[in-house]
Design a protein around this motif. Structure first.
Motif, PDB file in Angstrom:
ATOM      1  N   ILE A 130       0.871  -1.162   0.000  1.00 17.58           N
ATOM      2  CA  ILE A 130       0.000   0.000   0.000  1.00 17.58           C
ATOM      3  C   ILE A 130       0.916   1.222   0.000  1.00 17.58           C
ATOM      4  O   ILE A 130       1.574   1.516   1.013  1.00 17.58           O
ATOM      5  CB  ILE A 130      -0.953  -0.009   1.210  1.00 17.58           C
ATOM      6  N   SER A 131       0.987   1.925  -1.128  1.00 19.41           N
ATOM      7  CA  SER A 131       1.983   2.980  -1.257  1.00 19.41           C
ATOM      8  C   SER A 131       1.487   4.136  -2.106  1.00 19.41           C
ATOM      9  O   SER A 131       0.678   3.948  -3.020  1.00 19.41           O
ATOM     10  CB  SER A 131       3.271   2.419  -1.869  1.00 19.41           C
ATOM     11  N   TYR A 132       1.965   5.342  -1.769  1.00 15.76           N
ATOM     12  CA  TYR A 132       1.729   6.563  -2.552  1.00 15.76           C
ATOM     13  C   TYR A 132       0.237   6.912  -2.693  1.00 15.76           C
ATOM     14  O   TYR A 132      -0.160   7.534  -3.671  1.00 15.76           O
ATOM     15  CB  TYR A 132       2.368   6.444  -3.945  1.00 15.76           C
ATOM     16  N   ASN A 133      -0.566   6.520  -1.730  1.00 14.16           N
ATOM     17  CA  ASN A 133      -1.973   6.905  -1.734  1.00 14.16           C
ATOM     18  C   ASN A 133      -2.168   8.198  -0.942  1.00 14.16           C
ATOM     19  O   ASN A 133      -1.400   8.506  -0.025  1.00 14.16           O
ATOM     20  CB  ASN A 133      -2.818   5.790  -1.118  1.00 14.16           C
ATOM     21  N   VAL A 134      -3.207   8.950  -1.295  1.00 11.60           N
ATOM     22  CA  VAL A 134      -3.558  10.176  -0.578  1.00 11.60           C
ATOM     23  C   VAL A 134      -4.878   9.926   0.135  1.00 11.60           C
ATOM     24  O   VAL A 134      -5.901   9.646  -0.507  1.00 11.60           O
ATOM     25  CB  VAL A 134      -3.689  11.370  -1.538  1.00 11.60           C
ATOM     26  N   LEU A 135      -4.849  10.029   1.472  1.00 13.07           N
ATOM     27  CA  LEU A 135      -6.027   9.705   2.273  1.00 13.07           C
ATOM     28  C   LEU A 135      -6.305  10.824   3.266  1.00 13.07           C
ATOM     29  O   LEU A 135      -5.382  11.497   3.743  1.00 13.07           O
ATOM     30  CB  LEU A 135      -5.825   8.395   3.035  1.00 13.07           C
TER      31      LEU A 135
ATOM     32  N   GLU B 240       3.832   2.342   2.771  1.00 13.55           N
ATOM     33  CA  GLU B 240       4.930   3.289   2.619  1.00 13.55           C
ATOM     34  C   GLU B 240       4.540   4.465   1.734  1.00 13.55           C
ATOM     35  O   GLU B 240       3.815   4.323   0.755  1.00 13.55           O
ATOM     36  CB  GLU B 240       6.160   2.591   2.032  1.00 13.55           C
ATOM     37  N   ARG B 241       5.005   5.656   2.175  1.00 12.91           N
ATOM     38  CA  ARG B 241       4.870   6.902   1.427  1.00 12.91           C
ATOM     39  C   ARG B 241       3.419   7.256   1.106  1.00 12.91           C
ATOM     40  O   ARG B 241       3.134   7.811   0.054  1.00 12.91           O
ATOM     41  CB  ARG B 241       5.732   6.865   0.169  1.00 12.91           C
TER      42      ARG B 241
END
Length: 343
Positions: free
Chosen positions: A305-310, A330-331
């Motif tokens: 699970i990476s580089y998501n905007v939540l 990460e990230r």
């Protein structure tokens, strides 16, 4: 009777090109009769209007195309004319047990109000469902079973009883996850359904650039105790917002509300570059992106699970209640996680 126009002829000494016909269906005429008369490579073009029937496609290479949302297929009050209608479905694309039906396209029409599914496909290869509106069907808007290399793009699934779009290896039988050969679910809009999109016991596909809003739950990737596990797929660049409708518990699932992206019993799945905001609820599955131990006690492993905007998800933006191994966060841009430290 539909109007058929034949196109494609040979020139000079070159081999003759395939002769493909357009069968035009006008209001008051039968789409099924035109489909039955068509040959591989033909197009059945359906004019604007309301057509009260179910349509079963078993011809390879056939294109069934409307003229946009104004071409509407609704249930008939008459006795079911084929197995598609008997099953409560609007359009069925069906292959054989030993051979997938190849290269069928369903495009640019509306399928509404069927007891089970708007567009149902089984045993297909390279099926394309494009620019279809599937609304207020009793179970699924668009569903695909035991199929490979599909394309589901630019569709709208609204207010269907279960999933707006549903993909599975098999629906009735228990079996391990199957390889879809690269099925793509792209640029669809899923709103007002119980679940926007369910991917069940499948591998090797992509879910990309979809909008999932105002469902009880947005997106499920589901596995179980069968082998191989579901997974080896990508969920990327989707817009997942305000999936806050409330749906009661069923035999298969707890009550749903405020559910964003859920992985349960899945492995080797990449969830990346998604925007996941304001999914708020108090169900066991509520939250932004959730790793959830399956109801049959199967762990999720090696998911990224990476580089998501939540943001604004409750009880948290990122949630891991699973005890699997190799899962990484990460990230991601987020504020709250359970347990703490995932953001």
């Amino acid at each position: 009777m539909c109007t058929a126009v034949v196109v494609g002829t040979g020139l000079g000494a070159a081999p003759p090109a395939p002769r493909h016909a357009f069968h035009v269906v006008w209001p008051g005429q039968s789409i099924q009769k035109a489909v039955d008369a068509a040959r591989p490579g033909d197009t059945v073009l359906v004019a604007p209007g309301i057509f009260h029937e179910s349509v079963k496609v078993t011809t390879p290479g056939l294109t069934l195309r409307g003229m946009g949302r104004s071409t509407v297929i609704e249930p008939s009050a008459k006795k079911a004319a084929n197995s598609c209608a008997e099953g409560g479905n609007g359009i069925c694309v069906v292959g054989a047990k030993d051979r997938n039906l190849a290269d069928v396209t369903i495009a640019s029409l509306t399928v509404v109000g069927f007891a089970r599914t708007g567009v149902f496909a089984m045993a297909t290869d390279r099926l394309a469902v494009v620019n279809v509106t599937a609304a207020r069907n009793g179970v699924w808007g668009i569903a695909q079973e035991r199929s490979v290399r599909g394309l589901i793009r630019d569709n709208t699934a609204l207010a269907n009883g279960d999933a707006g779009i549903f993909l599975a290896n098999t629906i009735q039988d228990e079996a391990g996850a199957t390889d879809t050969g690269g099925t793509l679910i792209d640029h669809n809009r899923m709103e007002g359904n119980r679940v926007g999109l369910t991917v069940r016991r499948l591998r090797n596909l992509a879910v990309a650039r979809n909008r999932l809003a105002d469902n009880c739950a947005a997106l499920f990737v589901v596995g179980d105790e069968n082998k191989p596990k579901a997974g080896a797929l990508t969920v990327s660049d989707n817009y997942v917002v305000r999936n806050n409708r409330s749906c009661p518990k069923t035999a298969r699932l707890d009550a749903l509300q405020g559910v964003g992206i859920v992985l349960t019993g899945a492995e080797d799945t990449l969830v990346t570059r998604n925007v996941v905001r304001n999914n708020v609820g108090k169900s066991s599955l509520s939250g932004g992106i959730v790793l959830f131990k399956s109801f049959v006690n199967v762990t999720s492993d090696r998911n990224r699970i990476s580089y998501n905007v939540l943001g604004g998800n409750y009880p948290a933006d990122l949630i891991n209640t699973d005890h699997g191994t190799g899962n990484t966060f990460e990230r991601n841009i987020c504020r709250a996680s359970q347990p703490a430290g995932l953001c």
